[in-house]
Design a protein around this motif. Structure first.
Motif, short mmCIF file in Angstrom:
data_model
loop_
_atom_site.label_atom_id
_atom_site.label_comp_id
_atom_site.label_asym_id
_atom_site.label_seq_id
_atom_site.Cartn_x
_atom_site.Cartn_y
_atom_site.Cartn_z
N PHE A 103 0.82 -1.21 0.00
CA PHE A 103 0.00 0.00 0.00
C PHE A 103 0.86 1.26 0.00
O PHE A 103 0.39 2.32 -0.40
N GLY A 104 2.08 1.16 0.47
CA GLY A 104 2.96 2.32 0.56
C GLY A 104 2.66 3.20 1.76
O GLY A 104 2.80 4.42 1.70
N VAL A 105 2.25 2.59 2.86
CA VAL A 105 1.94 3.35 4.08
C VAL A 105 3.25 3.88 4.67
O VAL A 105 4.14 3.11 4.98
N PRO A 106 3.34 5.21 4.81
CA PRO A 106 4.58 5.78 5.35
C PRO A 106 4.70 5.58 6.86
O PRO A 106 3.70 5.35 7.54
N ASN A 107 5.91 5.67 7.36
CA ASN A 107 6.13 5.63 8.81
C ASN A 107 5.97 7.04 9.37
O ASN A 107 6.12 8.02 8.65
N ASP A 108 5.67 7.12 10.66
CA ASP A 108 5.55 8.39 11.36
C ASP A 108 6.76 8.59 12.26
O ASP A 108 7.55 7.67 12.47
N TYR A 109 6.84 9.76 12.84
CA TYR A 109 7.87 10.09 13.83
C TYR A 109 9.28 9.70 13.38
O TYR A 109 9.88 8.76 13.88
N LEU A 110 9.75 10.42 12.38
CA LEU A 110 11.11 10.23 11.86
C LEU A 110 11.34 8.82 11.33
O LEU A 110 12.45 8.31 11.36
N GLY A 111 10.26 8.19 10.88
CA GLY A 111 10.38 6.85 10.30
C GLY A 111 10.49 5.73 11.31
O GLY A 111 10.75 4.60 10.93
N LEU A 112 10.27 6.04 12.59
CA LEU A 112 10.47 5.03 13.63
C LEU A 112 9.23 4.21 13.95
O LEU A 112 9.33 3.07 14.42
N ILE A 113 8.05 4.77 13.72
CA ILE A 113 6.80 4.10 14.09
C ILE A 113 5.98 3.85 12.83
O ILE A 113 5.85 4.74 11.99
N PRO A 114 5.42 2.65 12.68
CA PRO A 114 4.56 2.40 11.52
C PRO A 114 3.44 3.43 11.44
O PRO A 114 2.84 3.79 12.46
N GLY A 115 3.17 3.93 10.25
CA GLY A 115 2.18 4.98 10.06
C GLY A 115 0.75 4.52 10.26
O GLY A 115 0.44 3.34 10.31
N ARG A 116 -0.13 5.52 10.36
CA ARG A 116 -1.56 5.32 10.51
C ARG A 116 -2.21 5.87 9.24
O ARG A 116 -2.09 7.06 8.95
N ALA A 117 -2.85 5.01 8.47
CA ALA A 117 -3.49 5.45 7.23
C ALA A 117 -4.75 4.62 6.99
O ALA A 117 -4.80 3.45 7.34
N THR A 118 -5.74 5.27 6.39
CA THR A 118 -7.00 4.61 6.07
C THR A 118 -7.26 4.71 4.58
O THR A 118 -7.09 5.79 3.99
N TYR A 119 -7.66 3.59 3.99
CA TYR A 119 -7.99 3.50 2.57
C TYR A 119 -9.45 3.09 2.47
O TYR A 119 -9.86 2.12 3.10
N VAL A 120 -10.21 3.83 1.67
CA VAL A 120 -11.61 3.47 1.45
C VAL A 120 -11.76 3.14 -0.03
O VAL A 120 -11.44 3.98 -0.90
N ILE A 127 -9.82 2.66 -5.04
CA ILE A 127 -9.62 3.54 -3.88
C ILE A 127 -10.26 4.90 -4.14
O ILE A 127 -9.97 5.56 -5.14
N GLN A 128 -11.13 5.31 -3.22
CA GLN A 128 -11.82 6.59 -3.30
C GLN A 128 -11.24 7.61 -2.32
O GLN A 128 -11.42 8.81 -2.51
N LEU A 129 -10.58 7.13 -1.28
CA LEU A 129 -10.01 8.02 -0.27
C LEU A 129 -8.81 7.37 0.37
O LEU A 129 -8.83 6.17 0.67
N ILE A 130 -7.76 8.18 0.58
CA ILE A 130 -6.62 7.79 1.40
C ILE A 130 -6.47 8.89 2.42
O ILE A 130 -6.36 10.07 2.07
N ILE A 138 -10.43 10.71 13.78
CA ILE A 138 -10.87 11.41 12.57
C ILE A 138 -10.93 10.46 11.36
O ILE A 138 -11.66 10.70 10.41
N HIS A 139 -10.20 9.35 11.40
CA HIS A 139 -10.23 8.38 10.31
C HIS A 139 -11.65 7.83 10.12
O HIS A 139 -12.08 7.60 8.99
N ILE A 140 -12.35 7.62 11.21
CA ILE A 140 -13.70 7.06 11.15
C ILE A 140 -14.64 8.06 10.48
O ILE A 140 -15.40 7.71 9.58
N GLU A 141 -14.55 9.33 10.88
CA GLU A 141 -15.39 10.38 10.29
C GLU A 141 -15.14 10.50 8.79
O GLU A 141 -16.10 10.56 8.01
N LYS A 142 -13.89 10.53 8.39
CA LYS A 142 -13.54 10.68 6.97
C LYS A 142 -14.03 9.48 6.17
O LYS A 142 -14.55 9.63 5.06
N ALA A 143 -13.86 8.28 6.71
CA ALA A 143 -14.31 7.07 6.00
C ALA A 143 -15.82 7.07 5.82
O ALA A 143 -16.33 6.76 4.73
N LEU A 144 -16.56 7.42 6.87
CA LEU A 144 -18.02 7.44 6.76
C LEU A 144 -18.49 8.51 5.78
O LEU A 144 -19.41 8.28 4.99
N GLU A 145 -17.83 9.68 5.78
CA GLU A 145 -18.19 10.75 4.86
C GLU A 145 -18.12 10.27 3.41
O GLU A 145 -19.03 10.49 2.62
#
Length: 150
Positions: A103-120, A127-130, A138-145
């Motif tokens: 999926f190409g999910v980026p890492n967070d915090y200087l690349g140290l922590i696996p990133g948080r991303a939502t795909y709809v 894919i309609q939303l990343i 906020i991921h839940i709100e964006k996905a439902l929208e």
């Protein structure tokens, strides 16, 4: 290479929190799907996010959508996390990070922590939303929208 809006989600397989092999083509391309990647079971923000998906799971189901959570945690960790918080949706173990890389999910915090991303994705798997944000709820709100517009 990262997936983009308009791309079709590729097929993948992983072990779900019931210990079964999950094949993505049993869901993706058949119904709208929300796939969310999160860093770690039972951490504060990840638990808030999972519980928010849980609390609004019936809203997702009413829109015909399935929710799938993916992290690098072990099967045992996912079992404990799902049971502790009564999570009704699929959790997949991506311990080799192969799905995350696909999926190409980026890492967070200087690349140290696996990133948080939502795909709809819509019912055809497109894919309609990343949405990529360290804020869990906020991921839940964006996905439902976006699901409401499909």
């Amino acid at each position: 290479m990262s997936l983009k809006v308009g791309d079709v989600i590729p097929n993948f397989s992983a072990i779900d929190h019931h210990g079964n092999v999950f094949e993505s083509d049993t869901v993706i391309g058949k119904k709208p799907t929300v796939i969310y990647f999160y860093p770690k079971d039972d951490t504060r923000v990840c638990t808030e996010q999972a519980c928010s998906f849980r609390d609004q799971y019936e809203d997702f189901k009413a829109l015909g959508a399935e929710v799938i959570g993916i992290s690098g945690d072990s099967l045992q960790s996912h079992i404990a996390f799902a049971n502790k918080h009564q999570l009704p949706f699929i959790l997949l173990s991506d311990s080799d990070k192969k799905i995350r890389k696909t999926f190409g999910v980026p890492n967070d915090y200087l690349g140290l922590i696996p990133g948080r991303a939502t795909y709809v994705a819509d019912a055809t798997g497109v894919i309609q939303l990343i949405f990529d944000s360290t804020s869990g709820k906020i991921h839940i709100e964006k996905a439902l929208e976006i699901l409401k517009t499909m």
